[in-house]
Design a protein around this motif. Structure first.
Motif: not given
Length: 130
Positions: A32-33, A36-37, A39-40
């Protein structure tokens, strides 16, 4: 004589279940980390490209309007290229302006900008305008 449950001891099965749950949560957190990176960074890249194309169109009235068509991530291990597809034709100065805007937008999210690329703890991102 007291039973095992009454003496405050826990069974080995309970400890193994807790360990298994901790391993699963850790694996999900790592995945997930990373997601998330990415996606950001993709969102910041789109915002930076949109801002740059809008600014270029407003400052140069003779320029045909362009827009961000797509952002593709080309994954090569730890090196990721963000390929930003722009509709219409751009000069090299306009492409450089858009690339700089994208990099600055990503850097504003807290990532470090080094030699025209974004370096994180997991990946190195470069920007390519097409």
């Amino acid at each position: 004589m007291k039973k095992m449950d009454q003496r405050g001891q826990i069974s080995i099965e309970f400890v193994l279940i807790l360990a298994l749950m901790a391993i699963i949560v850790g694996a999900i957190a790592v995945y997930a980390g990373d997601a998330n990176e990415q996606n950001v960074i993709s969102s910041a890249a789109r915002q930076g490209a949109d801002n740059a194309t809008t600014t270029l169109s407003l400052l140069n009235r003779s320029m045909n309007p362009v827009r961000v068509e797509d952002i593709k991530t080309i994954n090569n291990g730890t090196n990721i290229t963000l390929q930003i597809d722009i509709t219409g034709s751009l000069s090299s100065i306009q492409s450089t302006t858009i690339a700089n805007s994208v990099l600055n937008s990503i850097a504003a999210q807290g990532y470090s900008l080094t030699n025209n690329s974004i370096v994180t703890s997991r990946h190195k991102y470069t920007v390519k305008i097409v």
